[in-house]
Design an enzyme around this catalytic site. Structure first.
Site, PDB file in Angstrom:
ATOM      1  N   GLY A 119       0.812  -1.218   0.000  1.00  0.00           N
ATOM      2  CA  GLY A 119       0.000   0.000   0.000  1.00  0.00           C
ATOM      3  C   GLY A 119       0.843   1.265   0.000  1.00  0.00           C
ATOM      4  O   GLY A 119       0.365   2.328   0.379  1.00  0.00           O
ATOM      5  N   LEU A 120       2.107   1.161  -0.407  1.00  0.00           N
ATOM      6  CA  LEU A 120       2.962   2.352  -0.468  1.00  0.00           C
ATOM      7  C   LEU A 120       3.266   2.741  -1.915  1.00  0.00           C
ATOM      8  O   LEU A 120       4.199   3.485  -2.198  1.00  0.00           O
ATOM      9  CB  LEU A 120       4.250   2.129   0.332  1.00  0.00           C
ATOM     10  CG  LEU A 120       4.032   1.862   1.825  1.00  0.00           C
ATOM     11  CD1 LEU A 120       5.348   1.578   2.530  1.00  0.00           C
ATOM     12  CD2 LEU A 120       3.332   3.040   2.505  1.00  0.00           C
ATOM     13  N   GLU A 155      -1.719   2.150 -15.657  1.00  0.00           N
ATOM     14  CA  GLU A 155      -2.225   1.305 -14.573  1.00  0.00           C
ATOM     15  C   GLU A 155      -3.681   0.885 -14.861  1.00  0.00           C
ATOM     16  O   GLU A 155      -4.044  -0.281 -14.726  1.00  0.00           O
ATOM     17  CB  GLU A 155      -2.141   2.086 -13.246  1.00  0.00           C
ATOM     18  CG  GLU A 155      -2.706   1.352 -12.058  1.00  0.00           C
ATOM     19  CD  GLU A 155      -1.677   0.576 -11.262  1.00  0.00           C
ATOM     20  OE1 GLU A 155      -0.531   1.025 -11.155  1.00  0.00           O
ATOM     21  OE2 GLU A 155      -2.024  -0.496 -10.737  1.00  0.00           O
ATOM     22  N   ASP A 167      -1.741   8.323  -6.466  1.00  0.00           N
ATOM     23  CA  ASP A 167      -0.427   7.703  -6.270  1.00  0.00           C
ATOM     24  C   ASP A 167       0.589   8.177  -7.309  1.00  0.00           C
ATOM     25  O   ASP A 167       1.735   8.491  -6.989  1.00  0.00           O
ATOM     26  CB  ASP A 167      -0.546   6.169  -6.330  1.00  0.00           C
ATOM     27  CG  ASP A 167      -1.575   5.636  -5.345  1.00  0.00           C
ATOM     28  OD1 ASP A 167      -1.964   6.397  -4.439  1.00  0.00           O
ATOM     29  OD2 ASP A 167      -1.997   4.480  -5.498  1.00  0.00           O
ATOM     30  N   TYR A 216     -12.063  -2.915  -4.071  1.00  0.00           N
ATOM     31  CA  TYR A 216     -11.875  -1.550  -4.590  1.00  0.00           C
ATOM     32  C   TYR A 216     -12.878  -1.307  -5.718  1.00  0.00           C
ATOM     33  O   TYR A 216     -13.545  -0.273  -5.767  1.00  0.00           O
ATOM     34  CB  TYR A 216     -10.440  -1.409  -5.091  1.00  0.00           C
ATOM     35  CG  TYR A 216      -9.992  -0.001  -5.419  1.00  0.00           C
ATOM     36  CD1 TYR A 216      -9.312   0.763  -4.472  1.00  0.00           C
ATOM     37  CD2 TYR A 216     -10.212   0.561  -6.670  1.00  0.00           C
ATOM     38  CE1 TYR A 216      -8.870   2.047  -4.766  1.00  0.00           C
ATOM     39  CE2 TYR A 216      -9.779   1.842  -6.970  1.00  0.00           C
ATOM     40  CZ  TYR A 216      -9.100   2.575  -6.016  1.00  0.00           C
ATOM     41  OH  TYR A 216      -8.666   3.847  -6.311  1.00  0.00           O
TER      42      TYR A 216
HETATM   43  C1  GLA Z   1      -5.109   3.102  -3.956  1.00  0.00           C
HETATM   44  C2  GLA Z   1      -5.370   3.776  -5.294  1.00  0.00           C
HETATM   45  C3  GLA Z   1      -5.510   5.295  -5.116  1.00  0.00           C
HETATM   46  C4  GLA Z   1      -6.533   5.637  -4.034  1.00  0.00           C
HETATM   47  C5  GLA Z   1      -6.267   4.823  -2.771  1.00  0.00           C
HETATM   48  C6  GLA Z   1      -7.334   4.999  -1.726  1.00  0.00           C
HETATM   49  O1  GLA Z   1      -3.875   3.504  -3.454  1.00  0.00           O
HETATM   50  O2  GLA Z   1      -4.312   3.515  -6.188  1.00  0.00           O
HETATM   51  O3  GLA Z   1      -5.843   5.890  -6.346  1.00  0.00           O
HETATM   52  O4  GLA Z   1      -7.828   5.440  -4.500  1.00  0.00           O
HETATM   53  O5  GLA Z   1      -6.135   3.434  -3.032  1.00  0.00           O
HETATM   54  O6  GLA Z   1      -7.358   6.296  -1.262  1.00  0.00           O
END
Ligand code: GLA
Length: 379
Positions: A119-120, A155, A167, A216
């Site tokens: 998640g980074l 992506e 991101d 998601y």
């Molecule tokens: C992932 C997605 C981002 C955003 C976050 C949640 O990191 O890539 O675009 O939606 O989740 O905030």
């Protein structure tokens, strides 16, 4: 370092070296694909690229982290079903050529220390790094925001993950010692200074984000449905960004409880980001921490994207001295938490988290005390 690896693989020195950082989001979660507000920071962990021009149309890519190489031709870029790590590089490269940029063949090496599937945003870093690589290698005068959008397209369309723009944006345009306040609708942005008497501590639950992609997609759909139902009451609403808390309350009768809660997360999170930016500018760290905490509760209870491990990390964090706020960060279902901790307490905090998490769940957390860093394309 990356130059050394390039030399090992190709026996010569690279023409260019670029680096693209990972990111941590301080507040504004699941708001970007709702045209909302986010406040991420680029961190001092990156994916680094080194490369050299070739005289032909071949691109040879070596991944240090996967220990493998692939080769493709610029005139026929296809998805790789086996070496999926190469698709981020392929996608960005393909869309640049489709936009009419005449690229040349290259030998490339990349790798870094952004943990994968934590998640980074290691994948956004690979995409943005690839864009920065071509820009530097061929001296292309390319607008950073254009490259951010292209990286996201890679992506979304080439890799096939329906993420928002946060991101890629922060990996490209982060600023040292600052978080970035970004309006995901018009892409206007403003660096917000971070004080150096507080530290951003990231805690990695070590749990891979198993449900992240499918859930998601479900959340994305639920947000769209909520918008359609709120619009059916006669309001002009294009996305949840356009909904303020009072609108949501008056539209409540047309929404199912589930859609109401999903929308309430996004609507309230946008309000929290706006307040967070205001209080951070005025040095109001305590309030900023409270907003982070409220964000976590909302993600856990209304949006339902947290996990047992993330909740334990947050609970342990909030018991420690010097902690201002703690919340899950990123898409959820695993990955990391982000904590704002007074500088003098940061080291002890990191240790306490390790012990507390291990005692509660028998799992090992990694902690990173992060510095807000420069993006790959920041001027
Ligand atoms: C992932 C997605 C981002 C955003 C976050 C949640 O990191 O890539 O675009 O939606 O989740 O905030």
């Amino acid at each position: 370092m990356i130059e050394v690896f390039f030399h090992k693989v190709y026996g010569t020195t690279p023409d260019v070296v670029v680096r693209a950082p990972g990111r941590v989001n301080l507040i504004g979660e699941h708001t970007d694909y709702n045209d909302g507000f986010v406040l991420p920071a680029a961190i001092d962990r990156s994916i680094d690229f080194a490369g050299r021009l070739r005289a032909d149309r071949v691109v040879q890519v070596h991944s240090l982290d996967f220990g493998g190489s692939v080769e493709f031709n610029l005139d026929d870029i296809q998805k790789d079903r086996k070496n999926t790590w190469s698709n981020y590089v392929r996608g960005v490269t393909k869309y640049l050529t489709e936009d009419g940029y005449r690229l040349s063949g290259a030998d490339m090496v990349f790798g870094g220390d952004v943990p994968r599937e934590a998640g980074l945003s290691s994948s956004a870093a690979v995409e943005v790094g690839t864009a920065a690589f071509w820009k530097a290698l061929l001296h292309l005068a390319l607008d950073p925001v254009y490259l951010v959008k292209l990286a996201r397209k890679a992506e979304n369309q080439f890799v096939g993950v329906p993420c928002g723009i946060m991101d890629q944006f922060i990996s490209a345009l982060g600023r040292e010692h600052h978080a970035l306040f970004l309006d995901c609708r018009d892409l206007s942005y403003r660096p917000v200074p971070l004080r150096d008497d507080v530290k951003i501590v990231v805690c990695n639950s070590g749990v891979k984000r198993a449900l992240a992609q499918s859930e998601y997609e479900v959340r994305l759909k639920q947000c769209r449905e909520a918008v359609a139902q709120i619009a059916s009451t006669g309001r002009t609403v294009k996305s949840l960004r356009d909904v303020v808390p009072a609108d949501l309350e008056s539209a409540r009768p047309v929404l199912s409880d589930l859609l109401y809660r999903r929308a309430r997360h996004v609507v309230s999170e946008n309000q929290r980001v706006l307040e967070a930016v205001k209080v951070l500018g005025a040095g109001g760290l305590e309030r900023f921490g409270e907003l982070m905490n409220a964000s976590h509760e909302s993600l856990r209870d209304d949006y339902e994207v947290s996990s047992k491990e993330l909740d334990v990390l947050v609970e342990v964090a909030r018991k420690q001295p010097g902690v201002l706020g703690a919340r899950m960060t990123g898409a959820g279902f695993g990955g990391c938490t982000v904590n704002l901790v007074r500088q003098e307490a940061a080291e002890d905090f990191a240790e306490a988290i390790y012990r507390g998490y291990h005692d509660a769940l028998g799992l090992k957390a990694e902690t990173y005390i992060c510095k807000a860093s420069h993006g790959a394309l920041s001027i």
